[in-house]
Scaffold this motif. Sequence first.
Motif, PDB file in Angstrom:
ATOM      1  N   THR A   1      -7.807   0.064   9.487  1.00  0.00           N
ATOM      2  CA  THR A   1      -7.883   0.505   8.037  1.00  0.00           C
ATOM      3  C   THR A   1      -9.345   1.418   7.976  1.00  0.00           C
ATOM      4  OG1 THR A   1      -9.055  -1.687   7.406  1.00  0.00           O
ATOM      5  CG2 THR A   1      -6.700  -1.366   6.966  1.00  0.00           C
TER       6      THR A   1
ATOM      7  N   SER B   1     -15.242  -0.628   5.028  1.00  0.00           N
ATOM      8  CA  SER B   1     -14.737  -0.397   6.177  1.00  0.00           C
ATOM      9  C   SER B   1     -15.874  -1.073   7.375  1.00  0.00           C
ATOM     10  CB  SER B   1     -14.603   1.097   6.672  1.00  0.00           C
ATOM     11  OG  SER B   1     -13.563   1.358   5.809  1.00  0.00           O
TER      12      SER B   1
ATOM     13  N   ILE C   1      -7.317   0.363  -0.125  1.00  0.00           N
ATOM     14  CA  ILE C   1      -7.521  -0.196   1.089  1.00  0.00           C
ATOM     15  C   ILE C   1      -8.816  -0.831   1.011  1.00  0.00           C
ATOM     16  CG2 ILE C   1      -8.326   0.618   3.389  1.00  0.00           C
ATOM     17  CD1 ILE C   1      -6.519   3.116   3.057  1.00  0.00           C
TER      18      ILE C   1
ATOM     19  N   LYS D   1     -14.735   2.801   0.141  1.00  0.00           N
ATOM     20  CA  LYS D   1     -14.226   2.812   1.551  1.00  0.00           C
ATOM     21  C   LYS D   1     -14.921   2.661   2.734  1.00  0.00           C
ATOM     22  CE  LYS D   1     -10.209   3.552   4.361  1.00  0.00           C
ATOM     23  NZ  LYS D   1     -10.562   4.125   5.682  1.00  0.00           N
TER      24      LYS D   1
ATOM     25  N   ARG E   1       0.605  -3.901   9.991  1.00  0.00           N
ATOM     26  CA  ARG E   1       0.811  -2.731   9.330  1.00  0.00           C
ATOM     27  C   ARG E   1       1.512  -1.473  10.190  1.00  0.00           C
ATOM     28  NH1 ARG E   1      -3.294  -1.407   5.300  1.00  0.00           N
ATOM     29  NH2 ARG E   1      -1.616  -2.450   4.277  1.00  0.00           N
TER      30      ARG E   1
ATOM     31  N   LEU F   1       0.638  -1.142  -0.007  1.00  0.00           N
ATOM     32  CA  LEU F   1       0.062   0.171   0.039  1.00  0.00           C
ATOM     33  C   LEU F   1       0.907   1.309  -0.070  1.00  0.00           C
ATOM     34  CD1 LEU F   1      -2.827   1.277   0.231  1.00  0.00           C
ATOM     35  CD2 LEU F   1      -2.430   0.924   2.757  1.00  0.00           C
TER      36      LEU F   1
ATOM     37  N   GLU G   1      -8.038  -4.188  -0.265  1.00  0.00           N
ATOM     38  CA  GLU G   1      -7.619  -4.980   0.727  1.00  0.00           C
ATOM     39  C   GLU G   1      -8.387  -5.490   1.775  1.00  0.00           C
ATOM     40  OE1 GLU G   1      -5.224  -2.890   3.663  1.00  0.00           O
ATOM     41  OE2 GLU G   1      -3.379  -3.446   2.390  1.00  0.00           O
ATOM     42  N   GLN G   2      -9.560  -4.756   2.117  1.00  0.00           N
ATOM     43  CA  GLN G   2     -10.532  -4.844   2.876  1.00  0.00           C
ATOM     44  C   GLN G   2     -11.198  -6.157   2.581  1.00  0.00           C
ATOM     45  OE1 GLN G   2     -12.174  -1.099   3.639  1.00  0.00           O
ATOM     46  NE2 GLN G   2     -11.341  -0.926   5.636  1.00  0.00           N
TER      47      GLN G   2
END
Lengths: 387, 404
Positions: free
Chosen positions: A367, A332, A252, A328, A214, A103, A255-256
């Motif tokens: 995140t 999230s 992100i 996002k 991270r 990232l 990735e999530q």
Amino acid sequence: MSATTSPAAPVTPDAVTFSLTEEQRLLRSTVRELLTARAGSERVREVMLEHGGFDEPLWSELAQLGLTGLLVPERYGGVGSTFVEASIVLEELGRRLAPVAYLSSAVLGTVAVVRGGSDDQQARILPDVATGAARLALAHLDTAGRLDAPPGIRAARDGDDWVLDGEAGYVIDGQHATHLVVAADTGTGIELFVVAADADGLAREPVEVLDLTRPMATVTAAGMRIGDDARLSAGEPVAALHAALTAATVAIACEQVGGIQHTLEAATAYARERVQFGRAIGSFQAVKHQLADMLVATESARSTAEHAARVLARGDYDELAIAAPLAKSYCSQVYTQAAGDAIQIYGGIGFTWEHDAHLYFKRAKSTRLLLGDPRHQRALVGDALGL
Amino acid sequence: MASDTASTTDERTMIEERVEALLASHPPATTPEHEFWGAQFDHGLAWVQHPEGYGGCGVSPRWQAEVDRRIEQAGGSTRNRYINVLGIGMGAGTIMEHGTEDQQRRWLRPMFACEEIWCQMFSEPGAGSDLAALATSAKRDGDHWIVNGQKVWTTLAHLATWGLLVARTDPDVPKHAGLTYFVVDMDSDGVDVRPLHQITGEAEFNEVYLTDVRIPDEHRVGDVGQGWKVAMTTLMNERVAIGGGVQPRGEGAIRQAVEVWQTHHGADGDPAQRDELLRLWVEAEALRLTSTRAKEAATHGTPGPEGSTAKLHWADLNKAITSFTIDLLGPEGMTYPGGYRFTRPEETATRTTSPHKAFLRARANSIEGGTSEVMKNILGERVLGLPGEPRTDKNQPWREVPRS
């Protein structure tokens, strides 16, 4: 379509195709196989506890496959892929919580340099980024991590040089980077500088982070003197920074989705096997329905992230202003809910350090807050819609 | 995606020729609707996947959308699919799969032409989610069956010529095994259709009381005792009929929420409410994108779980959005503009209505067409592979199973 399209007459974005090409499928299975072999839970834990959250051997293997340079243009030694390819890698990394500087370097740093650097600067920096030999990290926040404040590092002109002072917080993978992209406040605006991470006048202090997979650092510049050639001189620095942050927002979310998918699969597998009261706990509706809800949310989260990745790949920036924060905020929300519910489904074992559930729970929360929480992202969606 | 294969090209050509022939012989502008639909059936364009002579031409069902699009472009109407949704959407597939030659010849064309409207009599007061527990009985009497019982939630029964009926022909075997499927003439003696008023005051649905209704055995669909299997075909067709198009961005319930926000709040609105509005907007868009993805996968890919989650997601979201819209109205949310009218709406579709009515109507979303609880069981068991609950009623004779 303008960014302030009235919601009363919403514009449906042009259809993206969600399906993958044969090459993209192959990319996915290649990355998945590599990470299955090299980024198992034991290895991830070893790296997070003993190597500061950066798996250098794994980074080298990703680099050998060309993955560290996916977003680097071909003329600078990269693959020059679209963001769809990057999104596939990101999802797989997220599925395993693979502790590598993807990232930070392959997305944030790369996009900032590609968008802000002159040809010479790109030619100087990007080939090493593509091979993985150089790793970039972006220092653009203040120590409080405020999104709406000027950067914590200031740049003052001194003759032909610049002098940097101040502190930047929450620099993702800052302690493992070879180079920093510093967004500095000049008093009249922002400039982006690329500096060697071990240069004189620069210090990096690891942050004690919630998510050990991270890493983050606080970067301090004290009277750091650099030449003007370190300043990214093509394009508008604010726009380059914005492009990098938007790409990271989408990254992100992708990735999530990997983490969400893993959470659903692992919790489902457990609910099939774990027996209480003489039957698998997944046969109880209280558990089954929780997993069904998680499945519904997973599929929708995937849709938002894949859509955003394709919109970014297509360069449709009006639509991206909606799609990126939308993805996002939604992913999230789904990730934190799913990772929390999973601990509940595991019961006592899910609360132990030994079980992996907490690693995903921490990644989800971390995140969620990274680069703006869901509420912040939703406000951006609202602004783009004119609501 | 991959370009058309040779056989796809042939099918396209064939479909195009048929549509052209239909439009040439029956110009939509001058042909009455019923006549046009009859001709569409005769040209094999009613349901293209069915064989020649039965309203189809034996190609992949995905060509139907193309046929309908072209007909609409030429000014023709496809609203028969709406008007006779239970017949065309669900009955036709069932009769094609399980009906006799005579039944197919008798029923399909008038159904498609909307000369005969159909309804579906499955649910009962005592058999909702547990449909197979239904109690309406059918007893043999020579070459007829005598039916007694009560059906409920029967859309279009007041307009229907024919009804699809599942009834119990053998109470002494386990519940799924004792059912048989019939087609009932809704004008028969003993069929009593009464409007069923829902919480909006309107009556979209009916109750149907069946008292000593005589059905000739030739109106039985499938074998005696095979009713469950036949009914499953009907319900599968329902899923296909419902899972149609994808709405444009911002349409549906969220549009009303946005409109109320703009008229009642706008720029000076409360930030918490704005955030809630956006949270719902984002979720509506997430669902829309998932439907788009599902549609794409169904057309040229491998359909995954995304195809089965939409109904559940939509039901819960629609309730949340319509409820929030009433909150946005403030004190006006305590009113019911126009008052409660105990009428029968013209169409079955739940089209745009006032936010107040939409708020009330949405409560049914998580009940109709499979409750959210049943949908979650289905997702949990069929998609995620979780084991089912232990069952006490599966192997017991229906007569001995407790009922409320």
